[in-house]
Scaffold this motif. Structure first.
Motif, PDB file in Angstrom:
ATOM      1  N   TYR A   1       8.224   0.982   1.203  1.00 40.32           N
ATOM      2  CA  TYR A   1       7.257   1.110   2.294  1.00 40.32           C
ATOM      3  C   TYR A   1       7.689   2.218   3.276  1.00 40.32           C
ATOM      4  O   TYR A   1       6.863   2.752   4.004  1.00 40.32           O
ATOM      5  CB  TYR A   1       7.086  -0.216   3.044  1.00 40.32           C
TER       6      TYR A   1
ATOM      7  N   PHE B   1       1.706  -3.943  -4.540  1.00 36.73           N
ATOM      8  CA  PHE B   1       2.469  -3.743  -3.304  1.00 36.73           C
ATOM      9  C   PHE B   1       3.045  -5.089  -2.870  1.00 36.73           C
ATOM     10  O   PHE B   1       2.307  -6.065  -2.788  1.00 36.73           O
ATOM     11  CB  PHE B   1       1.551  -3.229  -2.190  1.00 36.73           C
TER      12      PHE B   1
ATOM     13  N   CYS C   1       5.301  -1.002  -5.964  1.00 39.66           N
ATOM     14  CA  CYS C   1       5.727  -0.463  -4.662  1.00 39.66           C
ATOM     15  C   CYS C   1       6.243  -1.642  -3.829  1.00 39.66           C
ATOM     16  O   CYS C   1       5.463  -2.466  -3.358  1.00 39.66           O
ATOM     17  CB  CYS C   1       4.547   0.213  -3.965  1.00 39.66           C
TER      18      CYS C   1
ATOM     19  N   MET D   1      -3.373  -0.187   3.765  1.00 40.23           N
ATOM     20  CA  MET D   1      -2.072   0.331   3.309  1.00 40.23           C
ATOM     21  C   MET D   1      -2.205   1.711   2.679  1.00 40.23           C
ATOM     22  O   MET D   1      -1.263   2.499   2.689  1.00 40.23           O
ATOM     23  CB  MET D   1      -1.484  -0.593   2.242  1.00 40.23           C
TER      24      MET D   1
ATOM     25  N   ASN E   1       2.085 -10.309  -4.040  1.00 42.48           N
ATOM     26  CA  ASN E   1       1.742  -8.881  -4.114  1.00 42.48           C
ATOM     27  C   ASN E   1       0.259  -8.637  -3.850  1.00 42.48           C
ATOM     28  O   ASN E   1      -0.574  -9.499  -4.100  1.00 42.48           O
ATOM     29  CB  ASN E   1       2.104  -8.324  -5.492  1.00 42.48           C
TER      30      ASN E   1
ATOM     31  N   ILE F   1       0.470   6.518  -5.531  1.00 45.61           N
ATOM     32  CA  ILE F   1       1.178   5.302  -5.956  1.00 45.61           C
ATOM     33  C   ILE F   1       0.618   4.819  -7.288  1.00 45.61           C
ATOM     34  O   ILE F   1      -0.468   4.261  -7.366  1.00 45.61           O
ATOM     35  CB  ILE F   1       1.080   4.209  -4.863  1.00 45.61           C
TER      36      ILE F   1
ATOM     37  N   LEU G   1       6.324   5.323   1.794  1.00 46.03           N
ATOM     38  CA  LEU G   1       4.864   5.133   1.788  1.00 46.03           C
ATOM     39  C   LEU G   1       4.284   5.506   3.159  1.00 46.03           C
ATOM     40  O   LEU G   1       3.317   6.243   3.277  1.00 46.03           O
ATOM     41  CB  LEU G   1       4.530   3.679   1.445  1.00 46.03           C
TER      42      LEU G   1
ATOM     43  N   CYS H   1      -3.748   5.115  -4.428  1.00 47.59           N
ATOM     44  CA  CYS H   1      -3.049   4.328  -5.445  1.00 47.59           C
ATOM     45  C   CYS H   1      -3.972   4.017  -6.613  1.00 47.59           C
ATOM     46  O   CYS H   1      -5.194   4.162  -6.521  1.00 47.59           O
ATOM     47  CB  CYS H   1      -2.493   3.033  -4.847  1.00 47.59           C
TER      48      CYS H   1
ATOM     49  N   ALA I   1      -4.774  -3.544  -1.288  1.00 49.02           N
ATOM     50  CA  ALA I   1      -3.972  -2.702  -0.379  1.00 49.02           C
ATOM     51  C   ALA I   1      -4.883  -1.718   0.358  1.00 49.02           C
ATOM     52  O   ALA I   1      -4.686  -1.451   1.548  1.00 49.02           O
ATOM     53  CB  ALA I   1      -2.890  -1.957  -1.151  1.00 49.02           C
TER      54      ALA I   1
END
Ligand code: ACO
Length: 275
Positions: A121, A138, A116, A186, A175, A112, A124, A132, A181
């Motif tokens: 997602y 995100f 995003c 994530m 975000n 990433i 993802l 990322c 993330a």
């Protein structure tokens, strides 16, 4: 106006040394997912899935975005003008390739590189591993334009994050940066942008050394057992291992065991056996 470029141009593919680098390729539209792109992604995934020269698939994005989610013009507004049948067609196309990705035959890595959002997602979560750049962002931006995070996006947040974090993420429309993330689960790791590709390459190189059949069985098992009771998982895993034996599993494990116990040329605790 709808994007006039042909479907084939919406996805870029580059196969190098066993790795298929697949990229969302609408950088000027921040790689948002139009129906054309969704159709092309399914086609590309299917073409690459059984190729002998592809061992790992990486999904990344051209330009400053990984993917800015669904195309608000082509995926939503234009379908809505044509009626429910078009909305459903667009949903089937998008959800279809994300599902193929979740159950892909080969290991998949999300790289990433930037934005995003929302619908992104889906892919993802479809990828087995995710890395990322620190400057990626995100977001479940749905709430910012007055819809709920559909297309699986709510489920992805609830699956990957703890409950309070997922709820905050979905309700606040703020975000997360790459490191945030990563801290919330994530992605596996967040790295400086100029180190991202090298790290993903390193991960691919490790995966390439593993037995492909065992990798497929492992990644599918990890996804299946999440939704099972302990007893069902235990039973499923016995059956999955026995099914793996039908795909050459006996021979590969005998060879690996021989290299460890008899030849003493490798240690399973320290890396993969010599295929
Ligand atoms: N749908 C349609 N067009 C989009 C989308 C999208 N999701 N994202 C970007 N674009 C288009 C813009 O309209 C713009 O088009 P234009 O050049 O024809 O005017 C072009 O891509 C570039 O976008 P900018 O906004 O100018 O780029 P910037 O780098 O300043 O901002 C950002 C990037 C933050 C990603 C912004 O484009 C954005 O907020 N996009 C929408 C993100 C989003 O909420 N997606 C939907 C999630 S919900 C879901 O997927 C169901």
């Amino acid at each position: 106006k709808p994007d006039p470029r042909p479907q084939e141009e919406t996805v870029k593919v580059d196969v190098v040394d066993g790795v298929a680098w697949v990229a969302f390729n609408r950088p000027d539209k921040r790689n948002c997912m139009s129906p054309k792109l969704n159709k092309q992604m399914l086609k590309v995934l299917e073409e690459l899935e059984f190729r002998d020269d592809v061992q790992v698939l990486v999904l990344t994005g051209e330009g400053t975005a990984w993917s800015a989610g669904m195309d608000l013009l082509e995926y939503f507004r234009e379908a809505e003008l044509q009626g429910l049948h078009k909305t459903r067609e667009h949903q089937r196309q998008a959800y279809g390739w994300w599902e193929r990705l979740r159950w892909y035959e080969k290991p998949t890595v999300a790289m990433i590189n930037g934005w995003c959002f929302g619908g992104a997602y889906g892919p993802l979560f479809g990828c087995d591993l995710a890395f990322c750049s620190d400057d990626a962002q995100f977001g479940l931006s749905e709430i910012n334009w007055a819809i709920l995070p559909g297309g699986g996006a709510s489920k992805v947040a609830a699956e990957l994050m703890n409950f309070r974090d997922a709820m905050y993420h979905a309700m606040m429309g703020e975000n997360l940066t790459g490191p945030q993330a990563a801290a919330k689960g994530m992605v596996n790791e967040s790295l400086p942008a100029d180190k991202l590709k090298a790290r993903v390459q390193e991960v691919c190189d490790v995966l390439k050394k593993k037995d492909g059949q065992a990798l497929r069985a492992t990644k599918w098992a990890m996804r299946r057992v999440r939704e099972m009771t302990y007893d069902n998982a235990e039973d499923y895993l016995i059956r999955a291992q026995e099914a793996l034996n039908d795909f050459g599993g006996w021979e590969t494990r005998k060879e690996a065991t021989k290299q460890f116990l008899d030849e003493k040329t490798f240690k399973p605790g320290l890396g993969a056996f010599d295929k």
